[in-house]
Write an enzyme that holds these catalytic residues in place. Structure first.
Site, PDB file in Angstrom:
ATOM      1  NE  ARG A   8       7.014  -5.309  13.369  1.00 36.21           N
ATOM      2  CZ  ARG A   8       6.896  -4.859  12.149  1.00 36.21           C
ATOM      3  NH1 ARG A   8       6.097  -5.478  11.270  1.00 36.21           N
ATOM      4  NH2 ARG A   8       7.571  -3.798  11.755  1.00 36.21           N
TER       5      ARG A   8
ATOM      6  CG  HIS B 282       5.271   0.710   2.855  1.00 39.66           C
ATOM      7  ND1 HIS B 282       4.786   1.899   2.377  1.00 39.66           N
ATOM      8  CD2 HIS B 282       4.736   0.557   4.098  1.00 39.66           C
ATOM      9  CE1 HIS B 282       3.999   2.461   3.275  1.00 39.66           C
ATOM     10  NE2 HIS B 282       3.947   1.652   4.337  1.00 39.66           N
TER      11      HIS B 282
ATOM     12  CG  HIS C  24      -0.128   0.068   2.537  1.00 39.96           C
ATOM     13  ND1 HIS C  24       0.484  -1.042   3.060  1.00 39.96           N
ATOM     14  CD2 HIS C  24       0.141   1.115   3.374  1.00 39.96           C
ATOM     15  CE1 HIS C  24       1.091  -0.709   4.202  1.00 39.96           C
ATOM     16  NE2 HIS C  24       0.906   0.596   4.408  1.00 39.96           N
TER      17      HIS C  24
ATOM     18  CG  ASP D 123       1.970   4.747   4.751  1.00 40.01           C
ATOM     19  OD1 ASP D 123       1.261   3.739   4.764  1.00 40.01           O
ATOM     20  OD2 ASP D 123       3.121   4.797   5.253  1.00 40.01           O
TER      21      ASP D 123
END
Length: 807
Positions: free
Chosen positions: A798, A788, A736, A738
């Site tokens: 995480r 990314h 995607h 941002d």
């Protein structure tokens, strides 16, 4: 040009023919002869005398004032060669010095002190500074002169003076100054004092006052005066010894009778006043009583000297008396007079009377009881205990007393005691379950030291104090004062732990020097009326003059004000020092305890403490271009958060617990639809968006502008959130762009410890960051260039904190 022309103008004391003392007078250059630096009489405190006491003065003295054997020599000087002029001048120097010494030998200062208090030590130092000849009466004798020897009673002083004068009845040339000691300082030396006394042409001179005391009914009997103060003050008077002996010869009173009334009646008796030739120092040329005159007296700084100046009469008094309720104003003046602190040299007394610990072995250092007080919700308490433990003082020479009245901070106190309690000589904790009031707890802390004969110091430390100097305790002990506080203030504010003055009702008032002291423009050791939050007391003073077990209670005053009031009442000085940097005081105004980790919300109220706790220690290096890595094109990687910041942010989110479902429907955002959903919690859900924006503006914006030159950001954001990745929940994130100009992505836990896998891949550059470091952030462009994806987390959980900036 004659050698006689070496003298130049000096603004100094008053002399014959001079109308006003504060104006330029005799031609001395700052009180020193230009010939080989010969000091004028009284040195720093001296006065040029036109009667032949100093050769430079002779140059402009009328010839008739010279001794006969010098008149002939004087007349021939201008006709002599220069070398011979120098020889003559040397003779005059010797004559002048000898004459000044002879004159000073005709002055004796008598005072009364039953014990050597700090006030007496201050008086004695000022006398020694000007080389006064002092004789102390009654030292070591029990005091019977009334409950407060400085304001009431005082007959014992008359008895002691009468007895002492018997040794001097035949010494007609001897001038005796009688003065108080505990609340008196000298502002100038014997030569000026004698000159002013002799100019008055009286045999006895009393100080004068604006207020009549102790019997107002006697006011009508006082002579009228055209100028000056009308009423007699008994705290200071000067006269020839035989006449003073006549003055007190009739004394038959008790030690508890009033000395003021006795001397007043002697003065008001026209026959006795005439026979003895008694006058008052109406214009305060010799004596300055402060009671009723506080608005008249100011400090006068000039050429490395400090005097008290009376504005009403434009005079420079020699003897300053803090009579009645003016002890605090005298303490203020005593911080400067005589030459205690000057603009030219700073603090002249700060190295006096110190107690060095440099050569003392650790097991022989003074035993200290530290009283720690957590009286209200206090941020950064864990950091407080860390600093306490880092004090450079042997733990086995420290006893701890901890009073904690806050339930929610029990865990922090318990963690410190469990981890480090055994390091100290002893630890006593009084918790919220004991329901002990603040006043009682503070009394208990002081009493624990008082009752322990080996306790040499009591160090009171409130948890709101950020004591950053690890040598603070040693520094304060070495100051060797009964009571002393390190100056701490709120960062960037004038709020501090001392007051420079008190109002009429005993509350805060700002002294003239308060701002300069707080801001470090005046550095020294200051006698002040109020200290709080952190201070050191000698155990010996607790066991001698502060024996009351209710030290922190007095009427309706709060604990600290009562403590200072009770100490001042005993004549003990309260000092504050700003000779070193010690730390600061936390602001508690906006501290709330509604969160799990409340310190996270303190970025506005206590920004420096927030930075210390939460910003990575290498962030400053990154700001300078160091510690910044570039793992991929236009992707920067640098440290930003401490482990504590990461842990607390994760724990805060988990405590909140309302994680999104990770689907496209999201009512939290405008339009209710998320293109690339994650399982996350937004900052605004925990009411943290305002604090997060402040973090971005203070710490992300500066480094962004360095890494992307020419781009200036205001770090605006619509989305800031913490993402959670789990193998069985949402392990990864699809490719995607941002919705941002640039993005930050902060790793909140550690790969290989908390999780496995994970990372970020930038597809266009075929470049990935697969081992993100805890507390480090990735900073990269958002739209267009840096397509990314989030790589799969294969084990554990995480967490990352993400912000889309300048959308």
């Amino acid at each position: 040009m004659s050698i006689l022309d070496v003298c130049t103008g000096w603004a100094g004391q008053d002399g014959p023919g001079q109308k006003r003392e504060g104006r330029s007078a005799h031609p001395l250059s700052r009180g020193r002869c230009l010939l080989r630096g010969t000091a004028a009489p009284d040195g720093l405190g001296g006065t040029c005398n036109r009667a032949g006491l100093h050769p430079c003065c002779l140059f402009h003295s009328p010839k008739e004032n010279l001794p006969l054997h010098l008149k002939k020599l004087w007349g021939a000087v201008p006709r002599m060669p220069v070398r011979l002029q120098l020889l003559v001048l040397l003779i005059l120097v010797i004559q002048g010095t000898h004459g000044a010494k002879q004159q000073d030998d005709h002055l004796l200062v008598l005072t009364v002190a039953s014990e050597e208090t700090e006030g007496f030590q201050r008086f004695r130092r000022s006398a020694q500074f000007f080389s006064y000849n002092i004789k102390v009466l009654g030292l070591g004798e029990d005091w019977h002169g009334g409950e407060d020897q400085r304001t009431a009673g005082g007959g014992q002083k008359v008895r002691l003076l009468k007895s002492a004068l018997e040794d001097y009845t035949e010494k007609e040339d001897l001038v005796i100054l009688f003065t108080e000691s505990y609340d008196v300082i000298f502002a100038s030396g014997p030569t000026e004092l004698l000159k002013k006394f002799r100019q008055a042409k009286s045999k006895v001179i009393f100080s004068s006052e604006t207020l009549i005391y102790p019997d107002r009914r006697l006011e009508a009997k006082y002579p009228q005066v055209r100028e000056g103060k009308r009423f007699l003050g008994s705290g200071g008077f000067i006269g020839y010894a035989p006449y003073l002996n006549k003055l007190v010869a009739d004394w038959q009173g008790l030690d508890s009778d009033s000395d003021q009334l006795f001397y007043t009646k002697a003065f008001l008796d026209p026959v006795k006043r005439g026979n003895i030739n008694i006058t008052l120092d109406h214009r305060c040329r010799i004596f300055q009583n402060l009671n009723g005159a506080l608005d008249e007296v100011v400090l006068k700084f000039e050429n490395g000297r400090v005097r008290a100046r009376n504005l009403a009469f434009d005079t420079l008094p020699v003897v300053i008396h803090g009579n009645g309720p003016t002890k605090l104003q005298l303490n203020y003046l005593g911080n400067y007079i005589p030459q205690v602190w000057t603009f030219e040299k700073g603090c002249a007394v700060c190295n006096e009377g110190l107690k060095s610990l440099a050569d003392v072995k650790e097991d022989a250092l003074p035993l200290v009881l530290i009283g720690i007080f957590i009286e209200q919700p206090t941020p950064f308490l864990t950091q407080f205990f860390k600093r306490l433990h880092k004090l450079r003082y042997p733990k086995k020479r420290i006893q701890l007393f901890i009073h904690n009245c806050e339930e929610h901070q029990l865990s922090q106190v318990g963690a410190f005691v469990n981890r480090h309690g055994q390091d100290y000589r002893s630890v006593k904790v009084v918790g919220p379950g004991d329901r002990m009031e603040n006043v009682d707890a503070r009394n208990m802390g002081a009493d624990l030291c008082r009752q322990d004969p080996v306790c040499e110091y009591y160090f009171s430390l409130d948890a709101v104090v950020v004591l950053k100097n690890p040598d603070s305790l040693r520094i304060l002990i070495e100051q060797n004062k009964f009571v002393i506080a390190p100056l701490v203030s709120r960062l960037g504010k004038l709020w501090s732990n001392f007051w420079g003055s008190l109002s009429a009702d005993g509350y805060y008032a700002r002294s003239e020097d308060y701002v300069d002291i707080v801001q470090g423009r005046r550095v020294g050791r200051w006698n002040v009326p109020y200290i709080s939050s952190v201070y050191l007391l000698k155990g010996s003073i607790l066991r001698s003059r502060l024996t009351q077990t209710d030290l922190f209670r007095s009427g309706k005053l709060d604990a600290d004000m009562a403590f200072c009031h009770n100490i001042r009442k005993q004549g003990i000085f309260l000092f504050v020092t700003n000779q070193q940097q010690f730390g600061h005081i936390l602001s508690l105004e906006n501290y709330q305890t509604i969160h799990l980790h409340n310190d996270l919300w303190q970025i506005f109220s206590n920004p420096e403490d927030w930075k210390e706790k939460y910003i990575h220690e290498n962030y400053t290096d990154a700001l300078k271009g160091k510690s910044v890595e570039t793992p991929c094109p236009d992707v920067y990687w640098f440290p930003i958060f401490t482990d504590t910041a990461c842990n607390e942010l994760v724990e805060e989110m988990e405590n909140f617990g309302q994680w999104s479902r990770g689907d496209n429907t999201d009512s939290r955002i405008l339009g209710g639809y998320e293109n690339v959903p994650t399982i996350d919690i937004h900052m605004n859900q925990i009411s943290f968006e305002r604090e997060w924006y402040k973090f971005l503006l203070d710490y992300i914006a500066p480094i962004t502008e360095k890494l992307y030159p020419g781009y200036y950001t205001k770090t605006q954001f619509e989305l800031a959130f913490v993402v959670r990745y789990k193998p069985d929940e949402q392990p990864s994130l699809m490719p995607h762009h941002d919705a941002s100009t640039f993005t930050i992505n902060i790793a909140l836990n550690s790969v290989g410890i908390d999780y496995e896998g994970g990372g970020c891949q930038f597809l266009r550059y075929n470049c990935s960051v697969r081992a993100p470091r805890k507390g480090w952030t990735l900073l990269h462009p958002g739209r267009l260039t840096h397509y990314h994806e989030g790589l799969p987390t294969t084990k554990g959980t995480r967490y990352i904190a993400v912000s889309f900036l300048d959308p």
